[in-house]
Motif scaffolding. Sequence first.
Motif, PDB file in Angstrom:
ATOM      1  N   UNK A  94       7.580   4.890  -3.193  1.00 15.37           N
ATOM      2  CA  UNK A  94       6.588   5.139  -4.226  1.00 15.37           C
ATOM      3  C   UNK A  94       7.204   4.964  -5.611  1.00 15.37           C
ATOM      4  N   UNK A  95       6.547   4.140  -6.445  1.00 13.62           N
ATOM      5  CA  UNK A  95       6.963   3.971  -7.835  1.00 13.62           C
ATOM      6  C   UNK A  95       6.192   4.944  -8.720  1.00 13.62           C
ATOM      7  N   UNK A  96       4.977   5.278  -8.320  1.00 10.83           N
ATOM      8  CA  UNK A  96       4.170   6.228  -9.067  1.00 10.83           C
ATOM      9  C   UNK A  96       2.753   6.230  -8.529  1.00 10.83           C
ATOM     10  N   UNK A  97       2.060   7.330  -8.708  1.00  9.65           N
ATOM     11  CA  UNK A  97       0.664   7.384  -8.292  1.00  9.65           C
ATOM     12  C   UNK A  97      -0.068   8.464  -9.071  1.00  9.65           C
ATOM     13  N   UNK A  98      -1.381   8.329  -9.081  1.00 10.60           N
ATOM     14  CA  UNK A  98      -2.238   9.351  -9.680  1.00 10.60           C
ATOM     15  C   UNK A  98      -3.171   9.862  -8.600  1.00 10.60           C
ATOM     16  N   UNK A  99      -3.588  11.091  -8.774  1.00  9.71           N
ATOM     17  CA  UNK A  99      -4.518  11.678  -7.810  1.00  9.71           C
ATOM     18  C   UNK A  99      -5.589  12.435  -8.588  1.00  9.71           C
ATOM     19  N   UNK A 124       3.330  -3.264  -4.509  1.00 11.84           N
ATOM     20  CA  UNK A 124       1.952  -3.270  -4.007  1.00 11.84           C
ATOM     21  C   UNK A 124       1.191  -2.169  -4.747  1.00 11.84           C
ATOM     22  N   UNK A 125      -0.107  -2.385  -4.901  1.00  5.88           N
ATOM     23  CA  UNK A 125      -0.992  -1.356  -5.430  1.00  5.88           C
ATOM     24  C   UNK A 125      -1.912  -0.950  -4.284  1.00  5.88           C
ATOM     25  N   UNK A 126      -2.015   0.358  -4.065  1.00  2.03           N
ATOM     26  CA  UNK A 126      -2.799   0.871  -2.944  1.00  2.03           C
ATOM     27  C   UNK A 126      -3.723   1.992  -3.422  1.00  2.03           C
ATOM     28  N   UNK A 147      -1.811   4.190  -6.283  1.00  2.00           N
ATOM     29  CA  UNK A 147      -0.395   4.157  -6.606  1.00  2.00           C
ATOM     30  C   UNK A 147       0.218   2.785  -6.535  1.00  2.00           C
ATOM     31  N   UNK A 148       1.392   2.686  -7.144  1.00  2.00           N
ATOM     32  CA  UNK A 148       2.217   1.485  -7.094  1.00  2.00           C
ATOM     33  C   UNK A 148       3.406   1.781  -6.187  1.00  2.00           C
TER      34      UNK A 148
END
Length: 163
Positions: A94-99, A124-126, A147-148
């Motif tokens: 994981x490079x980063x994500x928002x929730x 990848x963007x998921x 997230x990226x």
Amino acid sequence: MNDAPDLDTPDLDTADLETPDLAFARKVLAAQPFSVLLGTRLVSFGDGEATLELDIREELRQQYGYVHGGVLSYAADNALTFAAGTASGSSPLTAGFTIDYLRPATGELLRAQAKVIRAGRTRAVCRCELTTVDGDGVETLCAVAQGAISYTGTSNGEVRGAS
């Protein structure tokens, strides 16, 4: 320098990274002590998607009786990264994500369903939907995440798992 702990994961073969399948992905999940502690299950993995599930127990709730946001965040993080792992033979991190928490999570089962939106050579963007399932089988959307994920590859025979 590698900050990761040296986990004894003899069943993980770096050659399997070329064509990861559900069986290999389950071995990666089983190599994550925190996922084992929570009792997380990988129920689907492939074609740009991954689904994780875990039973909602009292220990996973916060003071108002809802599933703790940290548990939802963990599930999203891992599902996003496993989904990205279906799109590349390299090790995803994981490079980063928002929730976004949409409503309190209650029920008997937490399900995190993630999907690759776009996969490149190094990232990848998921997206992920987190739902709870009650005793009657009714699903309720409680959070969404995006997230990226970076593809790190392997070095010195080391295998890195999701998240």
